[in-house]
Design a protein around this motif. Structure first.
Motif, PDB file in Angstrom:
ATOM      1  N   HIS B 251       0.804  -1.221   0.000  1.00 33.88           N
ATOM      2  CA  HIS B 251       0.000   0.000   0.000  1.00 33.88           C
ATOM      3  C   HIS B 251       0.840   1.275   0.000  1.00 33.88           C
ATOM      4  CE1 HIS B 251      -3.970  -1.789   0.519  1.00 33.88           C
ATOM      5  NE2 HIS B 251      -3.366  -2.704   1.248  1.00 33.88           N
ATOM      6  N   CYS B 252       2.123   1.145   0.216  1.00 35.97           N
ATOM      7  CA  CYS B 252       2.976   2.326   0.416  1.00 35.97           C
ATOM      8  C   CYS B 252       2.941   3.255  -0.794  1.00 35.97           C
ATOM      9  CB  CYS B 252       4.407   1.886   0.689  1.00 35.97           C
ATOM     10  SG  CYS B 252       5.539   3.274   0.813  1.00 35.97           S
ATOM     11  N   SER B 253       2.783   4.551  -0.507  1.00 35.76           N
ATOM     12  CA  SER B 253       2.681   5.550  -1.569  1.00 35.76           C
ATOM     13  C   SER B 253       3.937   5.702  -2.401  1.00 35.76           C
ATOM     14  CB  SER B 253       2.359   6.911  -0.953  1.00 35.76           C
ATOM     15  OG  SER B 253       1.055   6.885  -0.476  1.00 35.76           O
ATOM     16  N   ASN B 301       4.391  10.287   4.450  1.00 36.99           N
ATOM     17  CA  ASN B 301       3.588  10.283   5.670  1.00 36.99           C
ATOM     18  C   ASN B 301       2.104  10.211   5.344  1.00 36.99           C
ATOM     19  OD1 ASN B 301       5.741  10.722   7.783  1.00 36.99           O
ATOM     20  ND2 ASN B 301       6.163  12.339   6.292  1.00 36.99           N
ATOM     21  N   CYS B 302       1.790   9.293   4.446  1.00 39.53           N
ATOM     22  CA  CYS B 302       0.409   9.167   3.989  1.00 39.53           C
ATOM     23  C   CYS B 302      -0.410   8.285   4.925  1.00 39.53           C
ATOM     24  CB  CYS B 302       0.395   8.580   2.588  1.00 39.53           C
ATOM     25  SG  CYS B 302       0.945   6.856   2.557  1.00 39.53           S
ATOM     26  N   ASP B 303       0.241   7.625   5.882  1.00 43.40           N
ATOM     27  CA  ASP B 303      -0.442   6.771   6.862  1.00 43.40           C
ATOM     28  C   ASP B 303      -1.004   5.468   6.303  1.00 43.40           C
ATOM     29  OD1 ASP B 303       0.106   8.516   8.835  1.00 43.40           O
ATOM     30  OD2 ASP B 303      -1.965   8.896   9.432  1.00 43.40           O
ATOM     31  N   ARG B 304      -0.807   5.210   5.035  1.00 43.80           N
ATOM     32  CA  ARG B 304      -1.429   3.995   4.494  1.00 43.80           C
ATOM     33  C   ARG B 304      -0.860   2.731   5.129  1.00 43.80           C
ATOM     34  NH1 ARG B 304      -2.445   3.993  -1.805  1.00 43.80           N
ATOM     35  NH2 ARG B 304      -3.236   6.087  -2.155  1.00 43.80           N
TER      36      ARG B 304
END
Ligand code: SF4
Ligand code: SF4
Ligand code: SF4
Ligand code: SF4
Lengths: 289, 493
Positions: B251-253, B301-304
């Motif tokens: 899921h990492c941006s 730091n998208c929190d995904r």
């Protein structure tokens, strides 16, 4: 009308009021947005140091939208500028395109250049139109002065973004006027918000922000209005930091455009995330007729 | 006799391992919040926290999380149905076997009559469940090729060990009635692998059997205001809870950046593997440090990762804490001079103001220092021969060549808000935009690439938009920054 919605990294976790209000407005306007949980970072933050990785990251998103067969609607102006720029580079430079497609092939993706990238405001202005928007409003703002902030990466470089006239833009002001609010003239309207340097050089970043706020205040604005999460964070959270540190002795709160539009369309403040701001914007609804 | 000796040996190692690992949660620290959090402060804090939760309304939350996330693993289900099926098969089958079969001497199972000398369908059935789960695991890791899902030695070890235990168990059951010789041999294999697995469990990723529930439960009742000592303990424990499942990286941006940069530390799951090892030793060579710094800073730091981690690990707080420790370690991080720093700027109130600027200054210095000419204002520069190689190298974006159209009207510098921010801009910026463009024209690399103006550029494109000659000023700056960053990373190698 149907778009693949590109939210970027900041909106879902830090500027939820933008997502909430944009969705509420789009829903009322009958524009269908298709989610794509595969969309990732647009590549903007890495442009300074690694051009190739930037293009790869942007191209992957473009390829995903193409796979859905949809044009992309982007809420963030930095994402918008970055995707536009990458698309331009890919079109212009077949060798980059080939290299990037080689890397995307591992995930079964390919960039062909068939999907368009549009900013949320352009969709409202060009695809819906001011006239149709006005018809959807049920209430009107009165006596409120709004300072529109255009945002650099949508407006410039204009030959690539094609957003509006780069020296005398009207798009955002006309959208604001459609709600009955008065869009004021102010000298620093087209200047940067300062966000790109936050965390890199805070005093410079805040210096740029400070000049805009003072200028907007002097021009008599009640609110700044933006359509980008970075601008909003800079004008909300960072402005509050500046006030607390006594770097600013006045403040000019900022709202995102779909909040203004949403209120005029009769959507309630809660659904527009009006309570999710750091600076006080409680007076906003009192300007509704 | 043999059985008992091996059993007790395995149990002893298991017990020691358990004590070693659990004490590690209190002994080791991580990140900038490590100061003054000694083991003697952390154990009482943990007990106090535990008791406070049990006697509060949070008990309900704990029970709900235990049922939903620990027993039924809803977090995994929401993410990936195949992985959930895989995990449930292994976990349910394994638990059933453990309680009814492995422990059958301890807990006599009244439910079923004794197994001796007859096939036990329950055993075979649950064995088959586990085997199908393992088959899915093998399929996912080795055949399906989920993009950027990394398989390390530990993942392989666990799959192989489980497979041997289950296959030998099934073989054992089916040879029971036919061949005593084979039965004995297989019995040895089965028993020895079981005990090996037991002894090694606390040191392997199977330890997550204990730690993942602990993390899920701890995170459900802890927040920013929890005792900092307990947050530290939790963050160390969370490293043991990571099963290296790869969900975060999926899921990492920014995970796709790994495809072009090739640094595994960009992937959050691989960073966890690194950190597990790092906290016990804390020493790291220059190359390793540069890699982890780049990996941990290349994050929006998208929190995904935090939202999706099936073990409920609070990766957001972990990254914030560890990132600061890493960037304060001296080696410079060019990514700090990019919008990746926005989040750190936003959260600066949580950081030590005395240290905040140090890594930024270091990065700035290391990026501009190699080009010393900028600081030698007295020096007379010879313009011939111009550095052709440099001029030609700066052509990534295909628009950079426009610098040669510049006629030094200074429009770019006049409209630049960064220049406008200072009374005496040259003092802070070294060169103004038009001067950088002119240096390009002359092919004087040290001037073009060494000024701080490049890194203090907002990328607002005002200059480019206002240039009467169509010089792509901002794009040229991007290019120069790219080149400078490449040179800095080359010279640090
Ligand atoms: S941090 Fe969480 S999601 Fe990432 S590998 Fe570990 S357990 Fe999986
Ligand atoms: S917060 Fe960082 S590590 Fe986590 S998913 Fe987002 S970019 Fe990746
Ligand atoms: S505005 Fe253009 S022509 Fe004028 S100095 Fe700048 S780069 Fe040169
Ligand atoms: S893009 Fe950079 S150099 Fe150009 S005007 Fe903006 S801040 Fe100044």
């Amino acid at each position: 009308m149907k778009f693949a919605l590109f939210l970027g990294c900041n909106i879902p976790v830090r500027v939820q009021q933008y997502e909430l209000s944009a969705r509420a407005v789009l829903d009322k306007l009958g524009i269908e947005v298709v989610e794509n949980s595969e969309f990732k970072c647009c590549g903007n933050p890495i442009r300074n140091t690694d051009n190739k990785t930037f293009i790869l990251m942007a191209a992957r998103n473009l390829a995903l939208a193409e796979k859905q067969g949809l044009d992309m609607m982007v809420l963030c102006k930095c994402c918008f500028g970055s995707l536009k720029k990458a698309a331009h580079l890919l079109k212009q430079n077949p060798s980059i395109q080939k290299e990037v497609n080689g890397m995307l092939a591992g995930e079964g993706l390919q960039y062909k250049g068939t999907s368009e990238v549009k900013h949320f405001l352009s969709v409202l202005y060009h695809d819906i139109g001011i006239h149709a928007l006005k018809e959807k409003t049920t209430r009107s703002f009165k006596g409120i002065k709004i300072a529109t902030h255009y945002g650099c990466h949508a407006l410039r470089p204009s030959d690539i973004t094609g957003f509006d006239n780069p020296v005398a833009p009207v798009l955002f002001d006309e959208l604001v006027s459609a709600t009955g609010a008065q869009s004021i003239d102010w000298p620093l309207k087209l200047e940067c918000c300062g966000a790109p340097l936050l965390g890199v050089h805070d005093s410079l970043s805040m210096g740029v922000t400070e000049r805009k706020i003072i200028d907007g205040k002097q021009a008599g604005a009640d609110y700044l209005c933006v359509a980008c999460p970075y601008c909003q964070m800079q004008f909300d959270t960072v402005q509050q930091m500046m006030v607390s540190a006594q770097k600013l002795n006045q403040s000019l709160p900022s709202i995102v455009f779909p909040q203004l539009l949403g209120l005029a369309m009769g959507i309630d403040g809660n659904s527009l995330g009006l309570s999710r701001h750091v600076l006080d914007i409680s007076r906003l609804e009192s300007f509704l007729e | 006799m043999f059985y008992n000796i091996v059993l007790y040996a395995a149990l002893t190692v298991f017990g020691i391992g358990l004590i070693y690992k659990i004490s590690g949660w209190f002994r080791f620290s991580i990140g900038i919040h490590a100061k003054n959090k000694t083991i003697s402060a952390r154990i009482p804090a943990a007990l106090k926290g535990l008791i406070a939760v049990i006697f509060s309304q949070k008990l309900g939350t704990l029970i709900r999380v235990f049922i939903m996330d620990v027993l039924f693993q809803i977090r995994v289900l929401k993410n990936d149905k195949l992985r959930w099926l895989m995990h449930m098969l292994i976990y349910a089958g394994f638990m059933f076997l453990f309680f009814t079969h492995a422990l059958d001497r301890v807990i006599p199972t009244s439910l079923f009559d004794r197994y001796y000398l007859k096939l036990n369908p329950f055993l075979l059935f649950s064995g088959c469940l586990v085997i199908s789960g393992i088959a899915i695991a093998v399929y996912r890791r080795f055949i399906l090729k989920v993009p950027r899902l990394k398989t390390n030695a530990m993942d392989q070890y666990v799959i192989i060990l489980l497979a041997i235990i289950m296959l030998s168990g099934i073989a054992l059951e089916s040879t029971k009635l036919t061949s005593y010789n084979h039965y004995q041999k297989i019995w040895y294999i089965h028993i020895l692998t079981c005990f090996l697995g037991l002894a090694y469990l606390p040191f392997s990723k199977m330890f997550h059997l204990f730690t993942t529930p602990a993390s899920l439960l701890a995170n459900s009742v802890m927040d920013k205001n929890s005792d900092p000592a307990n947050i530290m303990t939790r963050q160390v424990m969370e490293l043991d809870s990571c099963t290296h499942c790869g969900t975060c990286s999926f899921h990492c941006s920014v995970a796709v950046a790994f495809d072009s940069i090739g640094n595994e530390n960009i992937l959050p799951s691989e960073r966890m593997t690194f950190l597990k090892d790092y906290i016990t030793r804390k020493n790291i060579n220059a190359q390793g440090l540069a890699a982890i710094q780049q990996g941990i800073y290349l994050c929006t730091n998208c929190d995904r990762c935090t939202i999706n981690c099936p073990a409920g690990i609070n990766l957001r707080d972990l990254w914030f804490n560890v990132r600061e420790e890493m960037i304060q370690r001296g080696h410079s991080v060019s990514l700090m001079l990019t919008p990746f720093s926005f989040y750190r700027g936003l959260k600066q109130q949580e950081l030590d103001p005395a240290q905040y600027d140090n890594p930024l200054h270091k990065a700035e210095k290391d990026l501009t220092d190699p080009f010393e000419l900028v600081n030698k204002t007295e020096e007379i520069i010879s313009l011939t021969p111009a550095n052709r190689e440099f001029k030609e190298s700066a052509d990534l974006s295909t628009r950079t060549g426009t610098y040669s159209y510049c006629f030094t009207c200074e429009n770019c510098s006049t409209v630049c808000p960064v220049v406008g921010n200072y009374e005496n801009p040259q003092e802070y910026l070294d060169l103004l935009p038009h001067q950088i463009i002119r240096s390009m024209g002359f092919g004087v690399k040290d001037l073009a690439m060494g000024s701080r103006m490049l890194w203090y550029c907002l990328t607002c494109y005002q200059c480019q938009e206002h240039c009467p000659q169509g010089v792509k000023v901002t794009d040229i700056f991007y290019e120069l920054k790219n080149l400078a960053a490449k040179e800095a990373s080359r010279s640090s190698e």
